[in-house]
Design a protein around this motif. Structure first.
Motif, short mmCIF file in Angstrom:
data_model
loop_
_atom_site.label_atom_id
_atom_site.label_comp_id
_atom_site.label_asym_id
_atom_site.label_seq_id
_atom_site.Cartn_x
_atom_site.Cartn_y
_atom_site.Cartn_z
N ASP A 105 0.74 -1.37 -0.08
CA ASP A 105 -0.12 -0.06 0.18
C ASP A 105 0.60 1.41 -0.19
O ASP A 105 0.73 2.11 -0.47
CB ASP A 105 -0.74 -0.22 1.27
CG ASP A 105 -0.40 -0.67 2.26
OD1 ASP A 105 0.74 -1.30 2.15
OD2 ASP A 105 -0.77 0.02 3.48
N THR A 132 -2.00 -5.11 0.84
CA THR A 132 -2.10 -3.66 2.03
C THR A 132 -1.55 -4.74 3.70
O THR A 132 -2.32 -5.18 3.96
CB THR A 132 -3.70 -3.30 2.19
OG1 THR A 132 -4.51 -2.42 1.07
CG2 THR A 132 -3.85 -2.10 2.89
N THR A 146 -2.66 4.25 4.30
CA THR A 146 -4.25 3.64 4.51
C THR A 146 -3.90 2.68 6.33
O THR A 146 -5.10 2.33 6.37
CB THR A 146 -3.78 1.89 4.14
OG1 THR A 146 -2.23 1.71 4.37
CG2 THR A 146 -4.38 2.23 2.47
N ASN A 166 -8.81 5.45 1.38
CA ASN A 166 -9.75 4.40 1.30
C ASN A 166 -9.50 4.42 -0.41
O ASN A 166 -9.97 4.07 -1.81
CB ASN A 166 -11.13 4.50 0.51
CG ASN A 166 -12.12 2.57 0.66
OD1 ASN A 166 -11.47 2.44 -0.34
ND2 ASN A 166 -13.79 3.40 1.20
N ILE A 168 -9.94 1.57 -2.61
CA ILE A 168 -11.24 0.91 -3.72
C ILE A 168 -11.87 1.91 -4.19
O ILE A 168 -12.54 1.81 -4.57
CB ILE A 168 -11.55 -0.25 -2.11
CG1 ILE A 168 -10.51 -1.60 -2.03
CG2 ILE A 168 -13.14 -0.96 -3.33
CD1 ILE A 168 -10.83 -2.60 -3.84
N ARG A 181 -12.32 -7.04 -4.03
CA ARG A 181 -10.64 -6.63 -2.37
C ARG A 181 -10.58 -8.46 -1.78
O ARG A 181 -12.17 -8.92 -1.75
CB ARG A 181 -11.23 -5.59 -1.26
CG ARG A 181 -10.62 -5.67 0.55
CD ARG A 181 -10.56 -4.80 0.75
NE ARG A 181 -10.36 -3.66 0.54
CZ ARG A 181 -11.85 -2.86 1.41
NH1 ARG A 181 -12.56 -3.15 1.35
NH2 ARG A 181 -11.24 -1.11 1.31
N SER A 183 -8.82 -10.87 1.11
CA SER A 183 -7.72 -11.56 2.03
C SER A 183 -6.90 -12.28 2.35
O SER A 183 -7.42 -13.16 1.44
CB SER A 183 -8.69 -11.20 3.63
OG SER A 183 -8.26 -11.66 4.68
N GLU A 207 -7.27 -5.78 -4.10
CA GLU A 207 -6.21 -5.57 -3.04
C GLU A 207 -7.06 -6.71 -2.19
O GLU A 207 -7.42 -7.10 -1.90
CB GLU A 207 -7.14 -4.04 -1.86
CG GLU A 207 -6.96 -3.87 -0.87
CD GLU A 207 -7.09 -2.77 0.20
OE1 GLU A 207 -8.61 -2.58 -0.06
OE2 GLU A 207 -6.31 -1.94 0.88
N ILE A 209 -6.21 -7.52 1.80
CA ILE A 209 -5.64 -7.12 3.00
C ILE A 209 -4.58 -8.84 3.79
O ILE A 209 -4.65 -9.88 3.71
CB ILE A 209 -6.96 -7.14 4.06
CG1 ILE A 209 -8.21 -6.31 3.52
CG2 ILE A 209 -6.77 -6.09 5.12
CD1 ILE A 209 -7.69 -5.02 2.12
N SER A 247 -16.81 -0.24 1.47
CA SER A 247 -15.63 -0.36 1.28
C SER A 247 -14.54 0.44 2.42
O SER A 247 -13.48 0.33 2.13
CB SER A 247 -14.83 -0.44 -0.27
OG SER A 247 -14.70 1.47 -0.48
N ILE A 257 -14.62 -7.89 1.98
CA ILE A 257 -14.50 -7.85 0.59
C ILE A 257 -15.51 -8.58 -0.25
O ILE A 257 -16.55 -8.84 -0.16
CB ILE A 257 -13.40 -9.25 1.27
CG1 ILE A 257 -14.07 -10.34 1.24
CG2 ILE A 257 -12.02 -8.47 1.81
CD1 ILE A 257 -13.37 -11.78 1.23
#
Length: 275
Positions: A105, A132, A146, A166, A168, A181, A183, A207, A209, A247, A257
């Protein structure tokens, strides 16, 4: 005498195993993200929809950027925040290539933030994976765009006074064809979204996480890798068609997500070809 390359895992064929072990910390999620991406790439290659010899990885600087050291594809490790313009040049020089940008990020949305805006606006034909972890981890845990509000970092010892960016919502507001997004606690979605993005044109943004127990985890009292993974897992919520207003990343309310944007706008290369 050179040692024969050992193949111990089905994805080893996509890795420069002679460069292992990697540098990522115990509990870091980047390896999980990379594994899921490689599974999606492997599916596309096995289906004959992707030519291994035309896959290019481009990265900037940072923990996530180390991906370009380990993948056994053509790859470039570029300047901090400059992966996107470098990747744009690669794509324009040879439009038949599938160019994948991987960064953190801080790299993609912080130092490279201006490039992110224009790449998404152009709908340039790139697939960008932003991992991120909420801080500049490799350089010691400084504030990232972030970083959540009020969280301690080495450059905000009294807590972050700035609302987080943000990404997204930002990318979705531009001209990107795909914004999603996932994870590292849900690697099947990383694989699913990567697979889908690789079948699309234009600017595609994912993205991921991640966990960073060594740096960000220390800042929020979750230095144990298992504990941090479990805490993130509790907060991640999958929705099949989330709206953009869902988001915002909120550690207390949860992290949604899913696929936020799926569209088929003309890509930059489409527009160039039309003249």
């Amino acid at each position: 005498m050179a040692l024969a390359k050992l193949t111990l895992h089905p994805l080893d064929k996509y890795l420069r195993t002679d460069r292992l072990p990697h540098i990522w910390c115990p509990g870091c999620g980047i390896g999980i993200a990379l594994g899921a991406m490689l599974r999606a790439i492997d599916r596309r290659i096995n289906e004959g929809r992707l030519d291994r010899n035309k896959v290019v990885f481009v990265t900037g600087i940072g923990c996530s950027a180390r991906v370009s050291f380990y993948v056994d594809f053509d790859s470039a490790h570029t300047l901090h925040g400059r992966a996107l313009p470098f990747a744009t040049g690669v794509k324009l020089a040879n439009p038949s290539l599938e160019v994948i940008v991987v960064g953190g990020d801080g790299d993609v949305a912080g130092i490279g933030g201006n490039h992110l805006l224009h790449a998404a606006k152009r709908n340039i034909d790139l697939f960008v994976v932003m991992i991120t972890n909420f801080v500049y981890a490799m350089t010691g845990g400084q504030l990232a765009p972030t970083t959540p509000l009020k969280v301690y970092t080495t450059t905000t010892p009294h807590g972050n006074p700035e609302p987080p960016l943000n990404v997204i919502k930002l990318v979705a507001s531009l001209n990107a064809n795909y914004v999603a997004r996932a994870s590292i606690t849900t690697p099947h979605y990383i694989e699913m979204f990567t697979y889908k993005a690789l079948g699309m044109k234009g600017f595609r943004f994912l993205e991921v996480i991640s966990t960073c127990p060594e740096v960000y985890g220390r800042h929020i009292g979750l230095r144990n890798p298992v504990t941090m993974f479990e805490e993130l897992k509790k907060r991640v919520k999958y929705k099949p068609n989330p709206v953009i207003d869902e988001s915002d990343i909120d550690w207390e309310k949860g992290i949604v997500i899913g696929e936020y944007v799926v569209r088929n706008n003309p890509s930059y290369l489409d527009l160039v070809k039309r003249g």
